[in-house]
Motif scaffolding. Structure first.
Motif, PDB file in Angstrom:
ATOM      1  N   TYR A   1     -22.438  29.578 -20.433  1.00 37.15           N
ATOM      2  CA  TYR A   1     -21.015  29.871 -20.544  1.00 37.15           C
ATOM      3  C   TYR A   1     -20.817  30.724 -21.791  1.00 37.15           C
ATOM      4  O   TYR A   1     -21.394  30.462 -22.843  1.00 37.15           O
ATOM      5  CB  TYR A   1     -20.196  28.578 -20.661  1.00 37.15           C
TER       6      TYR A   1
ATOM      7  N   ASP B   1     -17.654  32.693 -24.027  1.00 38.04           N
ATOM      8  CA  ASP B   1     -16.215  32.857 -24.202  1.00 38.04           C
ATOM      9  C   ASP B   1     -15.916  34.355 -24.202  1.00 38.04           C
ATOM     10  O   ASP B   1     -15.758  34.971 -25.246  1.00 38.04           O
ATOM     11  CB  ASP B   1     -15.765  32.196 -25.506  1.00 38.04           C
TER      12      ASP B   1
ATOM     13  N   TYR C   1     -10.827  38.223 -21.489  1.00 40.33           N
ATOM     14  CA  TYR C   1     -10.367  38.200 -20.097  1.00 40.33           C
ATOM     15  C   TYR C   1     -10.743  39.476 -19.345  1.00 40.33           C
ATOM     16  O   TYR C   1     -11.000  39.452 -18.155  1.00 40.33           O
ATOM     17  CB  TYR C   1      -8.857  37.965 -20.018  1.00 40.33           C
TER      18      TYR C   1
ATOM     19  N   THR D   1     -14.303  39.422 -17.477  1.00 40.31           N
ATOM     20  CA  THR D   1     -14.634  38.327 -16.577  1.00 40.31           C
ATOM     21  C   THR D   1     -14.756  38.877 -15.160  1.00 40.31           C
ATOM     22  O   THR D   1     -15.235  39.981 -14.972  1.00 40.31           O
ATOM     23  CB  THR D   1     -13.584  37.209 -16.678  1.00 40.31           C
TER      24      THR D   1
END
Length: 184
Positions: free
Chosen positions: A147, A149, A152, A155
């Motif tokens: 994962y 971070d 946006y 993604t």
């Protein structure tokens, strides 16, 4: 249905099928035919790439010159948005960025004296500069993408990436990659 509507629908379907085939994982060298650094093979699965998730990859390439510091890299990153390709700006060293010395970045990620990560270590592949002239090959290997971070804008989606490698004002190689990413 009249003939013009049938033709329009048929053409739309043909374009849709063609676009869906183009959006799968793809790559190509984009430098001069005699570029010193070239990729010969590259395979990545699954498609789309899932983050977090497992990834299988293999690659081979060669360089006819030693790749040593300072080794510049110009990256252009585009994301498909509503059917259009939009250039992603460089934000916090991600996106369409110019890296003045990739060798320095590699030394930050993997400090000198530290073994290269697997599977590079197993196959005797270097992970920091200088990269001696010659051929390099990574057999199909498994990786886990943890994962991350991510912003946006990095993604889920379809992406095109171009990287141009250079040193002392000379282009050494160019690579274009198209890929899809799915992140949870």
């Amino acid at each position: 249905m009249d003939a013009s509507v049938t033709l329009a629908v048929t053409l739309s379907l043909v374009v849709a099928v063609a676009v869906s085939q183009i959006l799968g994982f793809d790559w190509k060298n984009c430098g001069q035919p005699d570029a010193p650094a070239v990729l010969k093979t590259l395979s990545v699965s699954p498609d789309p790439i899932t983050i977090p998730g497992d990834l299988k990859a293999s690659a081979s390439g060669s360089t006819s010159v030693e790749l040593a510091a300072p080794l510049a890299l110009n990256v252009t990153l585009e994301k498909e948005v509503a059917g259009f390709w939009v250039k992603i700006p460089c934000v916090e060293e991600l996106g369409s960025c110019h890296y003045q010395d990739v060798c320095d970045l590699l030394n930050q990620l993997i400090p000198p004296g530290q073994d290269c990560p697997e599977p590079l270590h197993t196959y005797g592949l270097p992970c920091r500069c200088p990269f001696k002239d010659g051929s390099y090959s990574l057999p199909q290997s498994d990786f886990y993408l943890p994962y991350m971070d991510l912003p946006y804008w990095l993604t889920n989606g379809n992406y095109r990436v171009q990287g141009v490698l250079g040193s002392q004002g000379k282009e050494l190689g160019c690579l274009k990659v198209a890929l899809s990413i799915h992140s949870d």
